[in-house]
Design a protein around this motif. Structure first.
Motif: not given
Length: 1186
Positions: A277-286, A309-318
């Motif tokens: 999941l982290i990789l998927e979100r990271l790839v989407r942001a990149t 990585i800030m995008i996966p971090v925010i999504k994890e917070v959400v």
């Protein structure tokens, strides 16, 4: 006892009294110890023994030789030494002395120190012969092992406190620490900066086992660990890719909770699904950033490359916060990474987002804003938790960090609307830049609101996108602190520094931070240390200023590629799966691009961040509901507002407050209202109608000028208060009034954000003085004045700015009305369609805000109520009075508040001039407090039928229709604009072109409006009293001319008449009917101020001097004044006499006072008494009130 012994006894007793024994920073002088009597010496040594201090600290060769000589002498003849030493050597057969001797002897022979047991002290057991207590044997124990355990505990604490200094945080490796090789060949990062005096110890026997102290959780379920394992675990936790700063927190429970989450073995372990999941979100942001770079290479987009990585971090917070019960998340951020957040966190339509790059025409009104400033409001399903969540990104300008207080205010308002008293449903997230986080003062101001009762959001999540550069400035030139986040320590927030190229560490920080905020409802900071792959924007060349850094960046692989390689090695994914992710997201964004090309226009309203569902639907925006109040409502509010707390509250009220309440009660009985009561009518009536009212600012509970007193304080019990407006009706809306921190910028921004959340709340910010509002100029310019035009975001925010030129100097005079009027967006050269039946409402609808300078309490009440009665919302800027708060003429009868009344944009002359306009020679337009000066001066100059005074209460939007009516009413009059401000200040520059436009509407009109006021000045006001009075006299003379001899004689005659009346008046006249009266004070202590200047005073005959205007001093200097040298003191006596009589009859005014024409004129005096409660609070200045 000899003198030396006395001196030693005094010194050691002093040390004992100070509690210095046993403290490593303090030592007893050895000479003092040796001079003590035995009992005290033993007590001293016992204290040393209990503190664990080695006796060697206190014994050296010199003192041992001295004791040895005494002992030898004593053995030969016990009577040859002092009796105290005789007793000392006799006790325990000299055991204490022999111990000291062994220590000294070992030193002389160069032998190491003897066993570290301290000198055995005498116990309380005495010998059979009744002698001194016997010496106890040395305690047995492995002191070396104990010391080693203490050292291990100190090492663990060193890692906890300073391990972040050795953490590998920089993905570029520029500032990472140098690792050292230990005895076992291990590489360790902890340096002497971290371990300090214990640094060499880590090179000892690494296989030795130690019991772990309770202050660490690194053992998990194990109590003992070898030194090697202890060091390895501490290195992994505190010197890896996360630097934890939390030991500055005062709360032990918070520290313990963080240790449990940080130090336990496998605390950061992730399973395969979580890693995917982290990789998927990271790839989407990149991929999103790469897609924009490919499609729009020359466009500014402020990409996130380097901190992807800030995008996966925010999504994890959400994810984690929604799982914990959060329903609404508000995000405030600058422009960097904003498009990525809108697309991949908020899930804003990709086609709508990309359409902003195509330059399409907008369907609706407004100027719009660049795409990386826009806000959004999205409500969507969170797939990870299967819960609905509302995500709001607040629109903001390029002024970094100024969105912070706005976001906090909006979050606080949403909590209030939801009834969320603990922050369980609403979470604010602020995304900072590294340079702005430590550089902008608004960050500090905003964070200091975090724990204030009426401003707290119960914890804010702070995420720093740390580029390690601010525009082109290196950190070593942009901050003095080690970290950009050090400002967060002032609120005891834990800070997690994390390497942006370690996605798993970043996600773990997001989880811990979210759980910490949820549990403790406190701020928390995640510092994502990354880099900026491009320049400040995509067109910048960063190699100009950071060549070495960008040489490394050019070689650095994107974090998505690095993490995919890591997961491939671990067998979590395959290279094909990674490529499939990239292809999937590229296709998604390509489809969105094609759809955006088909759009022909855009809507500004689709980017609104604060929609008000149901407010505008079916509403006639051009309809303004009545603002009048029923008599029953006024009586209910007035009686409650003028009454002390009920007896069942057992509330002890200040005597001065009781006097004020009695005077208020008298006004209610007489059906007349001053400024405070008029304001209370507005608040109370809105509360009755279900409108939430919030008033905040510095000193608003009492009022800067001690006129409001909404919050009463118990005089003998702390934290016991009473607010009358909270007890009007059982089903009323909530009333919040709170003194703020000493901040204009953050607090005004907070209140503006609060007003954005709902149209059903009257939110008011009052400046301590209007002059201080310029410290919040950014909030005014970028948010309040232009927010609706840029972002289609309405606000009913009200600013009350005390303003008037009363000789108080440059910083306590002007609220700068010219600045607000200059920001108004109406066209001065276009005459509006005044024939439109909805002209007034349409004018308000089309303006960006409303600017008023009111003169009556009734108009204030109507203006505040109108804010909530319109079919839309506009900010209101009102320049509130200072001396008028208690001016006897500034009163309104209850009939001016009733259902048949409404807001008056102008108040015409209803006196002699208004009744016979054909005889009027001068038509003077004015605004605000200067009207009362002009009114008195007109009377003094005996021109009440020759000069008409018209008050322009609403400056913006300009009342063209009513102004033209006045032009037509006085066809022969000379037209004037009079203001107390300087020519380049005040309203002149705004009203002049609009007067001209109104005059040009009539083709036969040949007149023009002339200016009368102070000359231009770069300073708002003079600080010299003489110059102030001179300016005032020149200004008045330009309007009315000089006083004639007849005027002067009449004034002198009136003064004599007042003197004669004062001499013949009885000081004990009984009070007339009209309400309770305070006890009469001694005549010498009478004052002409505060509510004592009651509205029912009978106006003296024409020409009687009054005290509100500095012109009194000018005219008293005229020759007529020579006939009455005692004038100043006598007028004060007269005023006191009038106050004692407090006549209930109300004399008619010959001049124009508009709605207050029945109000009396105050007695004038040269020198007004000062009220000690009127101070500014900061610099001790005292406003001069009439």
């Amino acid at each position: 006892m000899n003198q030396c012994r006395v001196r030693g006894l005094v010194l050691i007793r002093r040390d004992l009294a100070r509690g210095l024994l046993g403290c490593s920073r303090h030592h007893i002088q050895q000479e003092h110890l040796l001079l003590l009597q035995p009992q005290l010496a033993r007590l001293t040594l016992r204290c040393i023994h209990r503190s664990g201090k080695d006796v060697e600290t206190f014994v050296n060769g010199c003192s041992a030789n001295y004791i040895e000589g005494l002992y030898t002498k004593w053995k030969k003849d016990p009577e040859s030494v002092d009796e105290s030493w005789d007793e000392f050597f006799r006790g325990g057969d000299g055991a204490s002395y022999r111990k000291l001797l062994r220590i000294s002897d070992s030193r002389k022979r160069g032998v190491g120190a003897v066993d570290k047991a301290v000198i055995p002290l005498h116990t309380e057991t005495r010998s059979a012969s009744g002698g001194a207590p016997a010496a106890a044997p040395a305690p047995a124990g492995d002191w070396k092992s104990i010391d080693d355990h203490h050292t291990i505990q100190a090492i663990i604490r060193a890692y906890q406190m300073r391990g972040h200094l050795a953490a590998r945080l920089d993905p570029l490796g520029i500032i990472n620490p140098t690792q050292k090789t230990s005895m076992d060949g291990s590489q360790r990062s902890a340096s002497e900066q971290v371990l300090r005096q214990h640094y060499r110890y880590i090179f000892n026997d690494l296989n030795a086992n130690f019991k772990l102290p309770p202050s660490t959780r690194i053992g998990g379920g194990e109590e003992f660990l070898p030194l090697r394992e202890i060091l390895d675990r501490l290195e992994r936790i505190y010197c890896g890719h996360i630097g934890f700063e939390y030991m500055h927190i005062y709360s032990l429970s918070k520290i313990t909770w963080l240790r449990d989450r940080i130090e336990k073995p496998n605390a950061f372990a992730l399973d395969k699904d979580e890693k995917k999941l982290i990789l998927e979100r990271l790839v989407r942001a990149t991929v999103f950033e790469n897609f924009l770079a490919k499609k729009l290479p020359s466009e500014k987009r402020f990409g996130l490359e380097g901190c992807d990585i800030m995008i996966p971090v925010i999504k994890e917070v959400v994810d984690r916060s929604t799982e914990l019960g959060i329903e609404s998340i508000l995000i405030g951020m600058a422009h960097r990474g904003r498009l990525n957040v809108l697309a991949n966190v908020c899930h804003k339509s990709i086609s709508d987002l990309l359409a902003q790059f195509h330059g399409l025409k907008a369907e609706d009104s407004g100027s719009g804003d660049v795409k990386y400033h826009l806000g959004v409001f999205q409500e969507r399903l969170n797939r990870q938790t299967s819960k609905m969540v509302r995500i709001t990104v607040v629109a903001n300008p390029s002024h970094l960090e100024y969105v912070n207080p706005v976001l906090l205010g909006k979050a606080r308002a949403e909590m209030f609307i939801r009834g969320d008293a603990k922050g369980n449903q609403v979470l604010p997230i602020i995304i900072h830049g590294d340079a702005s986080f430590c550089g902008q003062g608004v960050v500090f101001e905003s964070m200091h609101l975090s724990d204030l009762p009426n401003y707290t959001t119960h914890g804010t999540m702070h995420i720093v996108a740390n580029n390690q550069v601010g525009f082109t400035t290196d950190p070593r030139f942009s901050r003095s602190s080690r970290y950009c986040t050090d400002v967060a320590k002032v609120v005891n927030a834990p800070i997690f520094h994390v390497n942006a190229d370690d996605p798993e560490a970043c996600i773990n920080c997001a989880r811990i931070a979210t759980e910490y905020r949820e549990k403790f409802k406190r701020d928390v900071v995640i510092d994502i240390v990354g880099y900026r792959r491009n320049g400040h924007n995509e067109a910048d060349e960063p190699m100009f200023t950071q060549p070495l850094m960008y040489q490394r960046i050019r070689k650095q692989k994107p974090v998505a590629a690095l993490y995919s390689e890591k997961l491939t090695k671990e067998g979590v994914i395959t290279a094909a799966e990674y490529k499939g992710l990239v292809d999937r997201f590229e296709k998604m964004f390509e489809d969105g691009w094609k759809s955006s090309k088909e759009l022909k226009s855009v809507k500004h309203s689709s980017w609104i961040d604060s929609p008000w569902p149901g407010f505008f639907e079916g509403r006639d925006r051009l309809k303004i509901c009545p603002t009048g109040i029923s008599m029953d409502t006024m009586k209910r509010i007035g009686e409650t507002f003028s009454s002390p707390p009920p007896e069942d509250h057992m509330f002890e009220t200040h005597r001065g407050i009781m006097r004020i309440l009695q005077l208020r009660k008298q006004m209610v009985d007489e059906k007349v209202a001053d400024w405070a009561l008029g304001e209370a009518f507005a608040f109370g009536s809105l509360l009755k109608e279900g409108i939430h009212v919030r008033l905040s600012g510095q000193d608003v509970e009492r009022g800067t000028f001690s006129h409001r007193h909404h919050v009463l304080h118990h005089q003998s019990a702390d934290k016991v208060i009473y607010t009358a407006l909270q007890h009007l009706y059982p089903d009323q809306a909530d009333y919040s009034v709170s003194n703020s921190s000493l901040s204009e910028c953050a607090v005004l921004g907070f209140e503006h954000g609060y007003s954005m959340a709902s149209p059903h709340a009257l939110v008011i910010w009052e400046g301590q003085f209007g002059d201080f509002v310029n410290t919040a100029q950014c909030i005014i310019d970028q948010f309040i004045a232009s927010g609706e035009t840029k972002w289609v975001r309405q606000s009913g925010m009200v600013l009350l700015l005390p303003h008037s030129m009363e000789g108080m100097g440059p910083e306590h005079s002007s609220g700068r009305p010219e600045r607000f009027l200059q920001l108004s967006d109406d066209d001065p050269d276009v005459y509006p369609d005044t024939c439109d039946a909805d002209f007034v409402a349409r004018q308000l609808l089309n303006i960006n805000w409303i600017v008023t300078n009111l003169t009556t309490p009734a108009n204030l009440c109507h203006a505040l109520r109108r804010q909530m009665m319109m079919g839309f919302r506009k900010p209101l800027i009102n320049f509130s009075p200072k001396s008028l708060l208690r001016h006897p003429m500034a009163r309104s009868p209850f009939k001016d508040f009733n259902e048949c009344s409404s807001f008056q944009r102008i108040i015409p002359d209803t006196g002699a001039a208004g009744k016979n306009p054909g005889n009027v020679k001068k038509l003077v337009f004015c605004s605000g407090k200067v009207y009362y000066d002009l009114f008195q001066e007109r009377d003094d100059h005996e021109q009440v039928d020759k000069v008409a005074l018209v008050r322009v209460e609403q400056l913006c939007p300009f009342p063209y229709d009513l102004i033209n009516e006045q032009f037509a009413l006085y066809p022969k009059a000379e037209l004037m604009w009079a203001q107390e401000e300087h020519k380049n200040s005040g309203g002149w520059s705004y009203v002049q072109p609009r007067f001209d436009t109104a005059l040009l509407k009539n083709e036969k009109e040949t007149r023009c409006v002339s200016y009368h006021g102070r000359p231009p000045s770069s300073s708002p006001a003079t600080g010299n009293k003489v110059q102030h009075k001179t300016e005032y006299k020149d200004f008045i003379t330009s309007v009315f001319g000089e006083l004639t001899p007849a005027n002067k004689k009449r004034l002198a005659d009136k003064v004599k008449a007042q003197q004669q009346k004062a001499k013949s008046a009885s000081p004990k006249d009984p009070p007339k009917k009209g309400g309770d009266k305070p006890p009469a004070a001694k005549p010498a202590k009478k004052r002409v101020d505060t509510e004592a200047a009651a509205p029912v005073l009978k106006r003296p005959p024409r020409g009687t001097p009054k005290g509100a205007s500095p012109v009194a001093e000018n005219k008293r200097a005229q020759p007529a004044a020579k006939e009455a040298p005692e004038e100043s003191g006598v007028t004060r006596i007269i005023a006191s006499k009038v106050l004692r009589n407090r006549s209930t009859s109300r004399g008619s005014s010959k001049g124009d006072v508009g709605k207050t024409s029945q109000s009396p004129t105050p007695t004038r005096s040269k020198r007004e008494p000062k009220d000690p409660t009127q101070g500014e609070g900061g610099d001790g200045q005292t406003p001069k009130l009439p």
